[in-house]
Write a protein that holds these residues in place. Sequence first.
Motif, PDB file in Angstrom:
ATOM      1  N   LYS A 188       0.600  -1.451  -0.053  1.00 20.91           N
ATOM      2  CA  LYS A 188       0.148  -0.142   0.080  1.00 20.91           C
ATOM      3  C   LYS A 188       0.823   1.304   0.039  1.00 20.91           C
ATOM      4  N   ASN A 189       1.797   1.307   0.715  1.00 18.46           N
ATOM      5  CA  ASN A 189       2.796   2.414   0.616  1.00 18.46           C
ATOM      6  C   ASN A 189       4.260   2.160   1.233  1.00 18.46           C
ATOM      7  N   ASP A 190       5.011   2.855   1.199  1.00 22.18           N
ATOM      8  CA  ASP A 190       6.433   2.578   1.804  1.00 22.18           C
ATOM      9  C   ASP A 190       6.621   3.142   3.047  1.00 22.18           C
ATOM     10  N   TYR A 191       5.640   3.391   4.027  1.00 23.51           N
ATOM     11  CA  TYR A 191       5.961   3.666   5.428  1.00 23.51           C
ATOM     12  C   TYR A 191       5.175   2.860   6.497  1.00 23.51           C
ATOM     13  N   SER A 192       4.846   1.609   6.076  1.00 21.55           N
ATOM     14  CA  SER A 192       4.061   0.943   6.861  1.00 21.55           C
ATOM     15  C   SER A 192       4.899   0.153   8.010  1.00 21.55           C
ATOM     16  N   LEU A 193       5.979  -0.073   7.733  1.00 23.90           N
ATOM     17  CA  LEU A 193       6.734  -0.540   8.814  1.00 23.90           C
ATOM     18  C   LEU A 193       7.485   0.532   9.732  1.00 23.90           C
ATOM     19  N   GLY A 194       8.283  -0.059  10.627  1.00 27.19           N
ATOM     20  CA  GLY A 194       9.229   0.934  11.601  1.00 27.19           C
ATOM     21  C   GLY A 194      10.485   1.325  10.614  1.00 27.19           C
ATOM     22  N   ALA A 195      11.496   0.982  11.128  1.00 22.04           N
ATOM     23  CA  ALA A 195      12.875   1.387  10.562  1.00 22.04           C
ATOM     24  C   ALA A 195      13.541   0.080  10.162  1.00 22.04           C
ATOM     25  N   HIS A 196      14.779   0.313   9.328  1.00 29.81           N
ATOM     26  CA  HIS A 196      15.507  -0.908   9.096  1.00 29.81           C
ATOM     27  C   HIS A 196      16.184  -1.120  10.169  1.00 29.81           C
ATOM     28  N   THR A 229       1.559  -1.348   9.444  1.00 28.77           N
ATOM     29  CA  THR A 229       0.341  -0.997   9.768  1.00 28.77           C
ATOM     30  C   THR A 229       0.070   0.397   8.986  1.00 28.77           C
ATOM     31  N   THR A 230      -1.341   0.504   8.857  1.00 29.52           N
ATOM     32  CA  THR A 230      -1.509   2.044   8.388  1.00 29.52           C
ATOM     33  C   THR A 230      -1.130   3.055   8.938  1.00 29.52           C
ATOM     34  N   GLY A 231      -1.051   4.340   7.935  1.00 31.38           N
ATOM     35  CA  GLY A 231      -0.297   5.226   8.389  1.00 31.38           C
ATOM     36  C   GLY A 231      -1.190   6.508   9.044  1.00 31.38           C
ATOM     37  N   TYR A 232      -0.496   7.493   9.289  1.00 26.91           N
ATOM     38  CA  TYR A 232      -0.944   8.742   9.902  1.00 26.91           C
ATOM     39  C   TYR A 232      -1.997   8.526  11.138  1.00 26.91           C
ATOM     40  N   GLY A 233      -1.640   7.740  12.074  1.00 31.71           N
ATOM     41  CA  GLY A 233      -2.202   7.799  13.230  1.00 31.71           C
ATOM     42  C   GLY A 233      -3.512   6.894  13.404  1.00 31.71           C
ATOM     43  N   GLU A 234      -3.656   6.054  12.131  1.00 31.42           N
ATOM     44  CA  GLU A 234      -5.043   5.439  12.202  1.00 31.42           C
ATOM     45  C   GLU A 234      -4.740   3.983  12.550  1.00 31.42           C
ATOM     46  N   ASP A 235      -3.556   3.422  13.079  1.00 31.90           N
ATOM     47  CA  ASP A 235      -3.314   2.212  13.199  1.00 31.90           C
ATOM     48  C   ASP A 235      -3.870   1.680  14.791  1.00 31.90           C
ATOM     49  N   PRO A 236      -3.548   0.288  14.974  1.00 30.06           N
ATOM     50  CA  PRO A 236      -4.064  -0.091  16.241  1.00 30.06           C
ATOM     51  C   PRO A 236      -3.406   0.228  17.453  1.00 30.06           C
ATOM     52  N   PHE A 237      -1.927   0.716  17.368  1.00 26.18           N
ATOM     53  CA  PHE A 237      -1.420   1.337  18.412  1.00 26.18           C
ATOM     54  C   PHE A 237      -1.838   2.554  18.922  1.00 26.18           C
ATOM     55  N   CYS A 238      -2.195   3.310  17.941  1.00 27.06           N
ATOM     56  CA  CYS A 238      -2.936   4.739  18.264  1.00 27.06           C
ATOM     57  C   CYS A 238      -4.140   4.263  18.985  1.00 27.06           C
ATOM     58  N   GLU A 239      -4.808   3.624  18.436  1.00 21.63           N
ATOM     59  CA  GLU A 239      -6.241   3.308  18.767  1.00 21.63           C
ATOM     60  C   GLU A 239      -6.180   2.950  20.338  1.00 21.63           C
ATOM     61  N   GLU A 240      -5.351   1.920  20.490  1.00 14.44           N
ATOM     62  CA  GLU A 240      -4.930   1.525  21.893  1.00 14.44           C
ATOM     63  C   GLU A 240      -4.723   2.607  22.996  1.00 14.44           C
ATOM     64  N   ALA A 241      -3.786   3.141  22.384  1.00 16.73           N
ATOM     65  CA  ALA A 241      -3.161   4.584  23.327  1.00 16.73           C
ATOM     66  C   ALA A 241      -4.489   5.443  23.521  1.00 16.73           C
ATOM     67  N   ARG A 242      -5.234   5.691  22.602  1.00 22.72           N
ATOM     68  CA  ARG A 242      -6.316   6.451  22.797  1.00 22.72           C
ATOM     69  C   ARG A 242      -7.326   6.070  23.622  1.00 22.72           C
ATOM     70  N   ARG A 243      -7.451   4.825  23.697  1.00 22.02           N
ATOM     71  CA  ARG A 243      -8.382   4.167  24.501  1.00 22.02           C
ATOM     72  C   ARG A 243      -7.804   4.184  26.186  1.00 22.02           C
ATOM     73  N   LEU A 244      -6.762   3.967  26.076  1.00 23.42           N
ATOM     74  CA  LEU A 244      -6.074   4.283  27.429  1.00 23.42           C
ATOM     75  C   LEU A 244      -6.360   5.652  28.304  1.00 23.42           C
ATOM     76  N   ALA A 277       3.609  10.379   8.786  1.00 21.60           N
ATOM     77  CA  ALA A 277       3.449   8.997   8.143  1.00 21.60           C
ATOM     78  C   ALA A 277       3.264   7.936   9.053  1.00 21.60           C
ATOM     79  N   LYS A 278       4.262   7.426   9.840  1.00 20.80           N
ATOM     80  CA  LYS A 278       4.504   6.428  10.783  1.00 20.80           C
ATOM     81  C   LYS A 278       3.905   7.035  11.981  1.00 20.80           C
ATOM     82  N   GLY A 279       2.779   7.378  12.133  1.00 25.57           N
ATOM     83  CA  GLY A 279       2.070   7.943  13.323  1.00 25.57           C
ATOM     84  C   GLY A 279       2.159   6.981  14.144  1.00 25.57           C
ATOM     85  N   ARG A 280       2.064   5.430  13.999  1.00 21.59           N
ATOM     86  CA  ARG A 280       2.166   4.620  14.958  1.00 21.59           C
ATOM     87  C   ARG A 280       3.297   4.825  16.191  1.00 21.59           C
TER      88      ARG A 280
END
Lengths: 337, 337, 337, 337
Positions: A5-13, B28-43, B234-237
Amino acid sequence: MIYLKNDYSLGAHPQIMQALSDTNMIHTTGYGEDPFCEEARRLLKKQLAADEADIHFLMGGTQTNLTAMAAFLRPHHAIIAADSAHICVHETGAIEATGHKVIACPSPDGKLLPQQIEDAVLVHKDEHMVKPKLVYISNTTEVGTVYDRDELQALRSVCDKYGLYLYLDGARLGCALTAPDIQLTLADLARLTDAFYIGGTKNGVLFGEALAILNPELKEDFRYHIKQRGGMMAKGRLLGIQFRELFKDGLYFDLARHANEMAQILKNGIIGGGYEFFVDSPTNQIFPILPNMVADHLRELVSFEDWQPYGDRATVIRLVTSWGTTEDEIMEFLRHL
Amino acid sequence: MIYLKNDYSLGAHPQIMQALSDTNMIHTTGYGEDPFCEEARRLLKKQLAADEADIHFLMGGTQTNLTAMAAFLRPHHAIIAADSAHICVHETGAIEATGHKVIACPSPDGKLLPQQIEDAVLVHKDEHMVKPKLVYISNTTEVGTVYDRDELQALRSVCDKYGLYLYLDGARLGCALTAPDIQLTLADLARLTDAFYIGGTKNGVLFGEALAILNPELKEDFRYHIKQRGGMMAKGRLLGIQFRELFKDGLYFDLARHANEMAQILKNGIIGGGYEFFVDSPTNQIFPILPNMVADHLRELVSFEDWQPYGDRATVIRLVTSWGTTEDEIMEFLRHL
Amino acid sequence: MIYLKNDYSLGAHPQIMQALSDTNMIHTTGYGEDPFCEEARRLLKKQLAADEADIHFLMGGTQTNLTAMAAFLRPHHAIIAADSAHICVHETGAIEATGHKVIACPSPDGKLLPQQIEDAVLVHKDEHMVKPKLVYISNTTEVGTVYDRDELQALRSVCDKYGLYLYLDGARLGCALTAPDIQLTLADLARLTDAFYIGGTKNGVLFGEALAILNPELKEDFRYHIKQRGGMMAKGRLLGIQFRELFKDGLYFDLARHANEMAQILKNGIIGGGYEFFVDSPTNQIFPILPNMVADHLRELVSFEDWQPYGDRATVIRLVTSWGTTEDEIMEFLRHL
Amino acid sequence: MIYLKNDYSLGAHPQIMQALSDTNMIHTTGYGEDPFCEEARRLLKKQLAADEADIHFLMGGTQTNLTAMAAFLRPHHAIIAADSAHICVHETGAIEATGHKVIACPSPDGKLLPQQIEDAVLVHKDEHMVKPKLVYISNTTEVGTVYDRDELQALRSVCDKYGLYLYLDGARLGCALTAPDIQLTLADLARLTDAFYIGGTKNGVLFGEALAILNPELKEDFRYHIKQRGGMMAKGRLLGIQFRELFKDGLYFDLARHANEMAQILKNGIIGGGYEFFVDSPTNQIFPILPNMVADHLRELVSFEDWQPYGDRATVIRLVTSWGTTEDEIMEFLRHL
C-alpha cells in the motif's frame, strides 16, 4: 497479507533501530546542535560535494515543504508545480496556508516541462497577478517517474532565465537516484537546484528528511523558520543518528535500490500476465491497470491503493515496494495474480 | 559531567525503546489510524474519564500549540497568556505566524490570575481591537510552578463568564500531576479545560504530545489542521506505541514523580547550603540564586542553563531533572556545591 | 480619444458628486456608523427584501473578497471557482495570502457549472486534501456573461447538497441585473446566496462595494474582519452617501442599463461590419475578434485593452462601456471601424 | 454640538472637493498610474528632497501599515513598538494577521526610547524567539506628543547599530511638523527613516495616505503587495488629485497648523480654568483631567471621547481639533466649561 500500500508501513531498518538503541542513554544538546547531527551533516555535504551547503533535518515532507517555501518567498511570490504535485494535492493546502498560490500545470506523467514554466512566467505579467518565483518538482514524481540529469539541467536553465528558484521534493529521492539508466547524483542536485530534500521516512528511517540549501540567499536565519513552523525537535539528535546511519556506508542507496528491484520484478511479472500500466515507472511505485474482478480478487491477499477507475470495468491500482518488501512476497503476489 | 540543563537530553526510557523495537516489523496503516494509536487513545480516554474526548498525537509542543490554536480560532481572535508563557517567548512567533495576537499579562511566578483575564477581556471592547477568545496556560508553568485544581476551577469560571476557551499546555504536565500536595488529575483537566495536551517529549518518550479536545465545537475536522501544519506523521504509530507504553501501567506518572523527587532532594541540599531561590518550584525545574563564583565553579562539573543575572554578583540558574536523573548525580552535585 | 478600456476611468456620476458636496461639512461619527450609512443600509435591505441581512460597505472588490472569505472560512477550507475568476487571476493571490486554496475549474464562458462543483467536492475526500467549503462566482462574469435566476438556483441546490456557501462577486452586478432577458433581482440574490456584494466602483461611484451577508452563521463579528484587513474607512460615511444616492431612486439600475445599451449598439455595429466575437456577452464588456490591421487602426482613436491573440493575424480585444459612455462616442467608433 | 471627538468627522477641505469636482469627467488610467498621481508624486519627492523615493498612495492608515510591514519583513521578523502604538491597540491585530509579532514596550507618553529598542533586540538572542527587524513609531504619537529631529536621529542610530528598519506612521504627521518649537521636516524624515507615511485622512482629504519608501531594499515589487492586500484603488487618481492639492501650495501644512493652534487655545483656556492634563501634548489632541461632574456637564454641548478614569471622581477626556475646527467653537467650549 502482502503489504504494497505504501512505503511507510513498517518501523525502521534494523540498523537504524540499533543505532537509536546504542545512543539512547547519551546526553546531548537539543534542537539539532548535537554531535550526531554534525556528523550526519558532514557525511551529507561530502555526498553533495558541497561544503558550503546548509543541511537541516526536519520531521516530515509536508513540514519540510511548507517551512522551506514560507522561508524562501515573499508574500506575492507563487510556486509553479505539476498538477499532480504533492503540494497541489495531498498537503491540505499547507503552502496556501503560509500565504502562497501554487500554479498547477497539467502533467500526465507527473513531470514539469521547461516550456510550461516559461508559459506560466509569461502569463503573469503585472502586479495584478502573483509573481512566479519558485519551481517545485518531485523526484521521483508522485507517479514514480524520474527526472534525469539532462532534464534537470533544462529546468535549471529556464529557472536561470527568469530568476526562479528550483526546489526539489525528494521524498522518494533514493528511488530516483538508483533507478535503472539514471545518471543523477546528489552532487548533481547540489549543483542544479537552489534547495532540495533527501527523504528518509519512505526509505528506511522512522521519520526524517534532510533539507539541503545551496543558494546562499536562501540560507539566512533558516532555523528560525523551522522553529516557527513547529519543526524543531527537542531531541533533534534522533534525526542526526538516523541520517548518519543512512549515509555512513551507503545504506540509503542500498535500501532504495532494493525497493526499485522488487518493483521491477513485480512489474515484469504483471506484464507477463498480460496487463498494461497507467504510467511507465521505473521505480518503487507502479500503476497496473487491472480488470475490476482481478483487482477484487487481489484484495483478499494484498493491501494496496485504488488509484482511479479506468473505464467501467477496470481500475488503476498503485503498488508500492519498500526496503522491507521481500522477493517471497512478490512471488506470492504474482502467483495469486 | 552531570546533565541538569533540560529534560530532553537523553533518548527514551528503555521500556519505550523496547516497545518500538518489538513492533518494528509489523505493517500498519499510516497517519495515526493504526491499532497502536487506537489502543493509546483508549487508555487515555479512560484516564481522562472522558469517552467522548478526541485524542490526537503530535510530534512536539510548538507544533501542538500552533495547530490547536489555528484550528480553534477565527482570524480576529486573540489569546490571553502570562508574559512568561512558552508561546509568548520561546516559539519564534509561531502563534502570530498563524495570524493571532497573544495578549501578554505580567506574571512573576508564571501563573495567570482570573482577574488578569477579566481585565484583558474588558479592555478589548470593540472591533478596533482584537477579541480575546482563548486563555493559554502551562502546567507546570515555564518556571516550574503548578496550578492546582481549585486554581483551574477559578480560571474555568472566568472563562465561562466571558465565553473563552481554556487551553492547557502540558509539556511538563506529568510533573504537575505528581507534585507534592497537588490534587489535580487528568480527569479534572478533562472536566475543566476545552483542550489540553499531555507532554511526552519531556517525560520519557523520544517525542510526542497527546492533545485532548473536550469541547465538541473544537473537534470538527481537526485532522485536516494537523496535516496542513505539517504535523501528521506518516508512521503515526510511533506516537501510539510510545503513549500506549506510557499509560498502560502508569509509567508516565512514575517517571514524572521521579523527576520531581530528584529536584526536591537537590533543592533541599541547596537550601542546606544556604542559598535562596528565585521562584519556589515544587517540580523538576528549580531556580537557585548563586554567587557568580559558585556558579562558575559548578560549570566545571555540571551542565545547566543561566537563567538571568541577579544583581552584579549573583546569577539565577536553572536546574532541570528528568526520568533519567540519578540520586548519585544529585549527591555528586551537592558535594561539588 | 474614445475611452473603452474599462468602466472606472472617470470620477463619479454628477449626482454622486453633488451628494458628497452637499454633505461635506456635516459632522458624523466615523467607521460606517453614521446616519448616511444607516439610510443606505435601509434602502438596500428593502431592495433585497431581507430585513435581517447584514450590510457592510467596503472600498473595493479585492478587499471585499478577501475580507469576506477570510472571515467565513476555517484554515483548511478551500474555494471552488472558475479558472477565469477574478480571485484566481487578477487579485495577486489575495485569497491565498489569507491562507486558502482556490480550486480552479476550466470555464470558457466564465461560468461555473453545478457538475463542476460536485466533481470538485467528491475528489477532495479526506484530510490529506483541502476541504471545499465556498463556491465563488461573479455576475456578470469576467467575460461579460450572466447567470440567470434558474442557473443560480441550480448552483444553490448543489451547494445545499454538500454544505457549501455560495458567494457572489457583484463587481458588475448592475449590468447583470439589467441585461436583456434576465429575470434576476437583488431579492433573488438575497434568497439564493449566503453572501454577495453589489459593486459601486464600476457603476458610477468614486469607490465602494456593499456586501450583504444573508447566512446568519457568517454574520458574527464581521466588522472586526473589515478592520483587521484594513478596510474600515475613518470617513465611512462616504460609502453611505454614495450608496444612498445609488439606491434612493434607482440610479444604480439606470447607470448599468445605460452601459449595457451602449455596449449592445456597439456590438450590433461591429457585427454589421462583419466581425465575430470571442464570447457572446449581453452586457457592458464585449470581445470582438479583429484583424490585427483593423485593431491597430482603431488604436489611433480608441483606448481599449488587447485581450488575447487569435491566431497570427487577429486579436481579441475588450471594449467596455460605462455610465459615462455616450452614443456619440459609439457612433464615432463605428464610423472609424 | 461642538465636535471635538476626532479629526475625521467632516468630509474634505473645500479646496479638495473642488479639485475632485473639476477633474471628475476626465478619463484616466486606473490603479494610480494616472497623471494626477504622477504630479502628486513629483510634488512629494520635492518636499522630501528625495528624487529616488518611491511614493505609493493608499486608502487608510491600517491598510498602509499592514501592507508595508507584510511586504518589508520575512516571517520570523518582529516589530518593536510602544505599547500605546496604533498597531498594538487599535488595528484589530492587523499586523499579527499578516504573521508578525509586535513587541510592545511600555511608554507613558507614547514615545519609544532608543534604550528600549536596544533592550528588546538584546533579549531576543536566538532562533527560539522572534527576530526584531523593524521599529514602528508614530509622529505625532497616539497621545499627541512629538518626536523632534534629534530624537529621530537617536532612534536611527540604534536602528543602524542593530540592522533594524525605522518605520514612521504619520497619520497625524502634519501636526507633528507644524507643532511649536519642532525642527522636523519631511526631508529629515526621508533621511532618517526607511519608510514613512504622510497621513491625509486626518488632515483635510476624504481619505488617503502617501507612503514614502526610502530604503532601496524595501522598494521591489511593492505594488504587488498593495494589490494583494486589497489596497489598490481602481480610481487611484482620487488619491493623486487630493495629494496634489495638499502639496501644491502648502495646504497640508496650513491645515495642520490650524488644528494645532485651535488645540493650544483650547489647552490654555482649560489651564486657565484650573485643570491639569494627563499628557503634555503640543498638537491637536489634548487630554485634560476633569472632575466627573464637569465632564458630564460638557457632554451636553460637546462631542468628545472619554479616555480613561482618573481615580473615582475624575476622568481623562480626549479633545481633538482639526482643519475644520473654528475659533468660535473653541470659545464657546471654554465659556461652557
